[in-house]
Design an enzyme around this catalytic site. Structure first.
Site, PDB file in Angstrom:
ATOM      1  N   LEU A 100      76.339   6.843  43.696  1.00 57.85           N
ATOM      2  CA  LEU A 100      75.313   7.211  44.666  1.00 57.85           C
ATOM      3  C   LEU A 100      74.109   6.346  44.346  1.00 57.85           C
ATOM      4  CD1 LEU A 100      75.381  11.148  44.770  1.00 57.85           C
ATOM      5  CD2 LEU A 100      76.322   9.569  46.452  1.00 57.85           C
ATOM      6  N   ASP A 101      73.389   5.915  45.369  1.00 59.26           N
ATOM      7  CA  ASP A 101      72.207   5.080  45.139  1.00 59.26           C
ATOM      8  C   ASP A 101      71.156   5.842  44.319  1.00 59.26           C
ATOM      9  OD1 ASP A 101      73.332   3.048  46.623  1.00 59.26           O
ATOM     10  OD2 ASP A 101      72.398   3.731  48.498  1.00 59.26           O
ATOM     11  N   TYR A 102      70.243   5.097  43.736  1.00 58.76           N
ATOM     12  CA  TYR A 102      69.133   5.642  42.938  1.00 58.76           C
ATOM     13  C   TYR A 102      68.392   6.748  43.701  1.00 58.76           C
ATOM     14  CZ  TYR A 102      65.088   5.224  39.762  1.00 58.76           C
ATOM     15  OH  TYR A 102      64.107   5.453  38.845  1.00 58.76           O
ATOM     16  N   HIS A 187      76.470   1.354  49.228  1.00 56.24           N
ATOM     17  CA  HIS A 187      75.502   1.520  50.327  1.00 56.24           C
ATOM     18  C   HIS A 187      76.174   1.728  51.691  1.00 56.24           C
ATOM     19  CE1 HIS A 187      73.035   0.004  47.148  1.00 56.24           C
ATOM     20  NE2 HIS A 187      73.504  -1.225  47.263  1.00 56.24           N
ATOM     21  N   LYS A 190      74.187   3.778  54.454  1.00 58.60           N
ATOM     22  CA  LYS A 190      72.971   3.057  54.885  1.00 58.60           C
ATOM     23  C   LYS A 190      73.363   1.826  55.704  1.00 58.60           C
ATOM     24  CE  LYS A 190      70.290   4.629  50.932  1.00 58.60           C
ATOM     25  NZ  LYS A 190      69.843   4.308  49.589  1.00 58.60           N
TER      26      LYS A 190
END
Ligand code: URA
Length: 238
Positions: A100-102, A187, A190
């Protein structure tokens, strides 16, 4: 060789004392044979079942974490930022299943079991990864259609198996969209929204297959039960 009740307790399903009771109640089998006496010792090669459910091997551990924002999904970070592994108290070397992204929050699994991780991540098993995205703009029907039809992003096919518009708010010019995907490219969510012209402002993963974060506060985690691990393994045989 280790005592049977210790092996059961180490799998995380119960305490050692309750494991002894389970053995005496006749709920435990070793290599298919019911064992009711205490004191039996087993090795990692032995197949131990409780209520006919295979308990995980002693050296495999499984956690579900509700990842907070501002934590990185890797084992180590060269910039010394906090990682998802730092949030879990264990002696075992574990790693996150996918990323999972930051700035993304929500469900992430951690384990040291590569087979389990592969079943969760491989698109062939079609395990839902369900995201709630807050996006800038009021999303249009044709964009929702495109997300479902799929698109090529950076040479990869990306497609949502389900898209639900949860809310559209003209005053803040934002929409809340629930998106289900089976892959887990970097990502991906997104990039999919960007491909149809929307910026993701906030992203949360609320479910991975049978695992939801409904009962976990941000930063909280729990061990998976042997039954849950077995459900994931049962998909492998399809
Ligand atoms: N898709 C993204 O864009 N980010 C995530 O963290 C997960 C899926």
């Amino acid at each position: 060789m280790e005592r049977l009740q210790k092996v059961i307790a180490n799998s995380g399903i119960t305490s050692r004392r309750k494991a002894e009771v389970m053995i005496q109640e006749g709920r435990v089998k070793v290599n298919g044979i019911k064992v009711k006496e205490l004191g039996v010792k087993v090795s990692t090669k032995d197949k131990v079942e409780v209520d006919d459910i295979l308990i995980s091997k002693k050296d495999h551990v499984y956690f579900l974490l509700n990842k907070p924002r501002g934590v990185i999904s890797s084992v180590e970070d060269d910039k010394k930022r906090k990682t998802v592994v730092d949030l879990i108290e264990t002696e075992t070397r574990i790693y996150p299943v996918g990323r999972l992204d930051y700035d993304t929050t929500g469900a992430i699994l951690l384990t040291n079991d590569g087979t389990f991780a592969n079943i969760i991540m491989h698109p062939q098993y079609e395990i839902d990864k369900v995201y709630i995205a807050k996006i800038r703009g009021l999303i249009k029907g044709d964009s929702i259609k495109k997300l479902k039809e799929g698109m090529i992003v950076e040479g990869r096919k990306m497609q949502a198996s389900k898209v639900k518009l949860r809310k559209s708010d003209a005053t803040t010019n934002t929409s809340i969209v629930e998106l289900t995907i089976h892959e887990g490219h970097n990502h991906q969510v997104k990039n999919m929204f960007a491909a149809v012209g929307y910026e993701v402002l906030k992203l949360k993963r609320k479910r991975i297959g049978i695992f939801t974060i409904d009962n976990l506060k941000s930063g909280e985690y729990r061990r998976l039960t042997p039954k849950e691990v077995q459900i994931i393994y049962s998909l492998e045989k399809r």
